[in-house]
Design a protein around this motif. Structure first.
Motif, mmCIF file in Angstrom:
data_model
loop_
_atom_site.group_PDB
_atom_site.id
_atom_site.type_symbol
_atom_site.label_atom_id
_atom_site.label_comp_id
_atom_site.label_asym_id
_atom_site.label_seq_id
_atom_site.Cartn_x
_atom_site.Cartn_y
_atom_site.Cartn_z
ATOM 1 N N HIS A 53 67.838 28.270 67.887
ATOM 2 C CA HIS A 53 67.831 29.667 67.432
ATOM 3 C C HIS A 53 66.434 29.968 66.882
ATOM 4 C CE1 HIS A 53 72.084 29.276 68.013
ATOM 5 N NE2 HIS A 53 72.207 28.376 67.075
ATOM 6 N N PRO A 84 53.292 32.810 53.163
ATOM 7 C CA PRO A 84 53.676 33.861 54.099
ATOM 8 C C PRO A 84 54.911 33.520 54.930
ATOM 9 C CG PRO A 84 51.370 33.209 54.472
ATOM 10 C CD PRO A 84 51.919 32.354 53.373
ATOM 11 N N GLY A 85 55.850 34.509 55.011
ATOM 12 C CA GLY A 85 57.055 34.398 55.847
ATOM 13 C C GLY A 85 58.192 33.683 55.151
ATOM 14 N N THR A 86 57.913 32.991 54.051
ATOM 15 C CA THR A 86 58.979 32.203 53.398
ATOM 16 C C THR A 86 59.497 32.938 52.159
ATOM 17 O OG1 THR A 86 57.580 31.066 51.782
ATOM 18 C CG2 THR A 86 57.635 30.152 54.020
ATOM 19 N N HIS A 87 60.541 32.347 51.544
ATOM 20 C CA HIS A 87 61.061 32.874 50.279
ATOM 21 C C HIS A 87 60.500 31.989 49.146
ATOM 22 C CE1 HIS A 87 63.592 35.154 52.913
ATOM 23 N NE2 HIS A 87 64.186 34.096 53.382
ATOM 24 N N ASN A 137 62.190 30.812 67.550
ATOM 25 C CA ASN A 137 61.124 31.213 68.462
ATOM 26 C C ASN A 137 59.801 30.701 67.914
ATOM 27 O OD1 ASN A 137 59.759 33.256 66.713
ATOM 28 N ND2 ASN A 137 61.760 34.306 66.883
ATOM 29 N N HIS A 181 64.439 38.463 58.398
ATOM 30 C CA HIS A 181 63.682 37.717 57.368
ATOM 31 C C HIS A 181 64.559 37.067 56.289
ATOM 32 C CE1 HIS A 181 61.134 37.422 53.634
ATOM 33 N NE2 HIS A 181 60.398 36.741 54.472
ATOM 34 N N PRO A 182 65.585 37.793 55.732
ATOM 35 C CA PRO A 182 66.395 37.158 54.669
ATOM 36 C C PRO A 182 67.111 35.883 55.122
ATOM 37 C CG PRO A 182 66.778 39.532 54.738
ATOM 38 C CD PRO A 182 66.003 39.171 55.969
ATOM 39 N N TYR A 183 67.343 35.746 56.458
ATOM 40 C CA TYR A 183 68.137 34.609 56.961
ATOM 41 C C TYR A 183 67.257 33.603 57.713
ATOM 42 C CZ TYR A 183 71.441 38.390 56.211
ATOM 43 O OH TYR A 183 72.115 39.439 55.646
ATOM 44 N N ALA A 184 65.921 33.838 57.659
ATOM 45 C CA ALA A 184 65.045 33.027 58.524
ATOM 46 C C ALA A 184 64.310 31.946 57.732
ATOM 47 C CB ALA A 184 64.025 33.938 59.214
ATOM 48 N N ASP A 185 64.092 30.822 58.393
ATOM 49 C CA ASP A 185 63.213 29.772 57.870
ATOM 50 C C ASP A 185 61.952 29.839 58.719
ATOM 51 O OD1 ASP A 185 64.887 28.499 55.808
ATOM 52 O OD2 ASP A 185 66.243 28.175 57.511
ATOM 53 N N ILE A 186 60.850 30.218 58.081
ATOM 54 C CA ILE A 186 59.614 30.517 58.818
ATOM 55 C C ILE A 186 58.511 29.535 58.416
ATOM 56 C CG2 ILE A 186 57.819 32.268 59.171
ATOM 57 C CD1 ILE A 186 59.941 34.413 58.798
ATOM 58 N N HIS A 209 60.927 34.244 76.120
ATOM 59 C CA HIS A 209 61.818 34.876 75.124
ATOM 60 C C HIS A 209 62.350 36.187 75.700
ATOM 61 C CE1 HIS A 209 63.233 36.644 71.340
ATOM 62 N NE2 HIS A 209 63.185 35.430 70.842
ATOM 63 N N SER A 238 68.742 30.100 62.452
ATOM 64 C CA SER A 238 70.053 29.430 62.447
ATOM 65 C C SER A 238 70.968 29.994 61.366
ATOM 66 C CB SER A 238 69.865 27.925 62.226
ATOM 67 O OG SER A 238 69.135 27.353 63.296
ATOM 68 N N ARG A 239 70.395 30.271 60.177
ATOM 69 C CA ARG A 239 71.265 30.718 59.065
ATOM 70 C C ARG A 239 71.958 32.040 59.381
ATOM 71 N NH1 ARG A 239 68.561 31.562 54.059
ATOM 72 N NH2 ARG A 239 66.501 31.057 54.898
ATOM 73 N N ARG A 259 78.030 21.678 62.578
ATOM 74 C CA ARG A 259 78.317 22.953 61.895
ATOM 75 C C ARG A 259 79.645 23.572 62.375
ATOM 76 N NH1 ARG A 259 74.342 27.017 62.668
ATOM 77 N NH2 ARG A 259 73.055 25.735 64.021
ATOM 78 N N VAL A 300 54.396 28.841 58.975
ATOM 79 C CA VAL A 300 53.148 29.479 59.419
ATOM 80 C C VAL A 300 52.017 28.449 59.401
ATOM 81 C CG1 VAL A 300 51.347 31.119 58.706
ATOM 82 C CG2 VAL A 300 53.766 31.814 58.662
ATOM 83 N N TYR A 317 69.317 33.937 48.866
ATOM 84 C CA TYR A 317 69.624 34.879 49.969
ATOM 85 C C TYR A 317 71.061 34.701 50.469
ATOM 86 C CZ TYR A 317 64.935 36.743 49.915
ATOM 87 O OH TYR A 317 63.796 37.382 49.528
#
Lengths: 97, 97, 97, 97, 97, 97, 97, 97, 97, 97
Positions: free
Chosen positions: G50, H47-50, G52, G74-79, A87, G10-11, B11, G81, H13
Motif C-alpha cells: 500500500h 517533513p511528511g511525518t507526525h 508508493n 496524511h493522517p494515516y500515512a507513514d512517510i 501507479h 497501510s494504516r 492483520r 523523506v 492519529y
C-alpha cells in the motif's frame, strides 16, 4: 520496467587511494554509457554518503543484472533493487494529457 | 520474469472469525486461479506463521501488481517482493541439458 | 522437504581477485552437481548483489547442512535458511490435477 | 528433525480477559498433548514476556506446521521457526558414549 | 538454570586456514568437556551458518560466563544469551508424570 | 544473580484513562513491595518514554519470572531481560576494598 | 531540490471500506494536482504494498512539508523523506549534452 | 545540558478527529511555554511525518522528564532522547570568539 | 545524574594478542579509578560477550564524555549511552524510608 | 534550509594512530571554517561514541553535499542526513516575538 536502485560504495573506500580514484573514474565512464543508453534514467547522490539512488529501466531483472554487474564498482558495492509498478495516478495523468 | 513474494496475512486475524474464514476461502479460490495461469509457480507456507512464500512469474512489475491486488487478502496483507534474475549456473545447467 | 536458502558471498570479495575467481569456478562446479542431484531445485541471482536465492530440497536439516558445507564458498558465505511447509493451496491444486 | 520454535502470544492480550483465560487453558491442554507425543521435547518461558521457546521435533516442516496450527493460540501468535541440524560435537559425544 | 545460547564464529573465518582448523579442534575438545559436565545439555548447528544454538545449564550467569570464556573460539565469537524460566506446562507435565 | 530489565508499558496507554490510572496505582504498590524485598535493587525511568529500566535481583530466572508476572502491568508490558554476570573489575574492587 | 518520498498508507486500511474508498478518491485528486504543478515529478507503486515511491521536487523542506500535509491520506500515512543531491555524473551528462 | 529529542505522535492519529485537534491545540500551548522557558531551544518538523525533532535543554534527565511528561501528547507519543555533550570544536570556536 | 552505559570491545579482538592483553590491563586500571571516584557505580559483564553494562554517574553529559574518552579501550569501543531519570517509585521509596 | 546530520567516524579508528591524529586535526580545521560560515550552526558529540550530531544549514542538498564531501573524514565516515522543516510552533513563536 523501472527499478529503484541504491548503490552503496562504502567498501571501495577500503582500497588504496590511487586504486579507488582509478576505479571511480572507470565507474563514471560506464555510468555515462548506461545513461546514454537510457538504462539509468534518473540519478542522485544521497548527501554525505558513498551511495547513489537511481531509477534504472530494463525489460526485466536479467537485463538489469547485466547492467549492474557491468559496473566496475560492483565487487565492492552493496546494491538494493526495488521493482516498481506504474501507479494508477500516473496512468490517469497520461490519459488526461 | 520471476519474483520471490512473501505475503503475511497476520492483520487479517484481527477480523471477526466468520469474516476471516470467508475471506480465506475467496483467497484460495483466487490463488488456485493464479496457479492455473502459472502466475504462482511455486508456493509454500512458512511453518507456524500466517505467511506464505512463493515464486510468482509475470512479464513485469505492472502485471505482478495486478495479480497481487486481485488477492482478496490484499487490503490486510503485508507483501514483500524481490525481483529475481536468472543465475549463471541455471544457464549453464540448461546449456548442458 | 523444501528450504528457502539465501547465500550471500559478499565476504569472498575481500579475497585477492585470482583466488576469488578460482573459488567461484569451484563453487559453480559443486553447484551444478547439487542441481544434478536435485538438491538445488530452483536458483536465482538477486539482481546487483553477491547473493543467490534458491529452493533446496533435502530429507532433513542434517542433509541440507552437508550440502551447504560442501560449497567451496561456505567459509566466506552468510547463509539464511527458512524451512518451508507444503501450502494447503498446493495440495488442493495437486488433488484437482 | 529438531526445530527451535519461539511462540509470542502478546497479541492474545488484546482479547477480553475471560476469553483470554479460556484460550490459555485450551492452549495448555493442547500443549501437554504435544509434550506427551514428544513433539514438544523441551519448553521454556522467556522471563517477563508472553513468549515461550521450545525444541520441537517433527519428521519435516509439514508435520511441524500441523502441530503449530493445532495450537488454539495460533491465530494470535507470532511464531519463528529455526531448523536445527545435528552438531558434529553431538555426534562425537554419541560415538564416545 | 537454563540459558539459550547462540555462538556465531563467522569472525574466526578471517583467520589463516591452518590457525582456524587448529582453533576448531581445540574448541571441540573443550565443547565435549562441557557436554560431559552437562553444562552444554543440548547442541545444534544452524544449517549453513557458522553458528550453533545450545541449551546451557549453570547455577547462575557468573558460572555460565566462566564456561563461555573458556571456549577457545570466545575471542572471535559473537554470543547471544537468553535466560530461560521453567514453563508452567513443563511443571504440569512433571506433576502429571 | 542480577538482571537488567526494561519494562515498556506503552500498550497500557490504549486503555480507558480511569482504568489506566488505577492500573498504575496498583503497579506502584506492587513495585514498592518488590523494592522492599530487594528484588528491584535499582530503578529508573527512561526520560520521555513509558518505559523503566531496573536492576532486578533473583536467585534464578524462575524467581524473576514470578516477580515479573506479579506486576499488574504485565499483560500490557513488553519486557526485555538481560542476564548479568559479575565483572572481573567488580571482583578486583571488592578484593581491594 | 529533489526528494525521494515513500508514502505507506497501510494504516488507512483500518478504516471502514466506504470511508477508505472516498479517502483514496480525494487522495488521487490532490495527487494529480501536485503532478500538474510538477511537485510530484515521478511516481510508482511498490508492487503488492500500500506504498508508493516518488520523486518530489520543492525549493526546500518547508514547501515539501506543505505539499505532504495537503494529502488527504496524511493522517494515516507513514512517510519517509530522503533529500537528494545532484550526482556528479548527471552534471557530466548535462555538460556533454 | 542539551538533549536531542524526537517526539512521534502517530498514535494520536488513532483518536477521534475532534479529540485530536483539541489535543494538538493544548500541545502547542504547552510547547510555546517550554520555548519561552528556553527548555525547547530549537524545534523542527520531520517533513511528511507526525514527528518533531528538537534540541531541549535541562540541567539533568529528571528535569527533562518533567518537561516531557507535561506535554498533553505524552500518553500517545513515542519519544527518543539522546544526551548530547559539548563538542571539542564548539569549545575551540567559543575560545576563538 | 545516572546513565546506563553499554561498552562493546569486540573490535579490540582484531588487535594482535599481546597488544590486546596490555590494552585490557590498562583498561582495568582506569576502570578501577573510575569506580573509586564513584563515576562507575555498578558494573556487569553481559555473559559470553565482549561487552559490559554499567550505571555511570556524572553531573552532565560533558563530564560523562570525559570519563568515557579516558578509557584506553575507547578507540576500539562501540558505546551506547541512555540518560536515566529518577523513577517516581524510587522517590516514593525514599520518602517512605 | 536546516538538516540534522550525524557523522560517525568509527571507521577512521582502523587507520594507523599517527594518520588518524593528523586526519582529525585537518577535520577540526575544516569544521571550524564551516562553523564560521554558519553552515554548521549547532554541533554536539554523542557521548562515548565517535559520532557527532549537528544542525547544518544550506540552501539545498547540493550545497550540503559539497560541505560534507569537503570534510577530510568523509572517506571514512558514515553520514545520515535528515531534512528538517520549520515547525508551526516555531512560526507561532516568531510571530508572537
Amino acid at each position: 520496467m523501472d527499478f529503484l536502485v541504491r548503490v552503496d560504495a562504502s567498501r571501495a573506500y577500503g582500497l588504496p587511494e590511487d586504486e579507488r580514484i582509478a576505479l571511480i573514474e572507470r565507474e563514471r565512464e560506464r555510468g555515462l554509457e548506461l545513461m546514454a543508453e537510457n538504462v539509468i534514467r534518473h540519478f542522485w547522490r544521497v548527501p554525505g554518503t558513498h551511495a547513489n539512488v537511481g531509477i534504472w529501466s530494463a525489460p526485466d531483472a536479467d537485463t538489469l543484472e547485466e547492467a549492474l554487474t557491468s559496473l566496475p564498482i560492483h565487487p565492492y558495492a552493496d546494491i538494493e533493487v526495488t521493482a516498481l509498478a506504474t501507479h494508477p495516478m500516473s496512468r490517469m495523468r497520461e490519459a488526461a494529457a
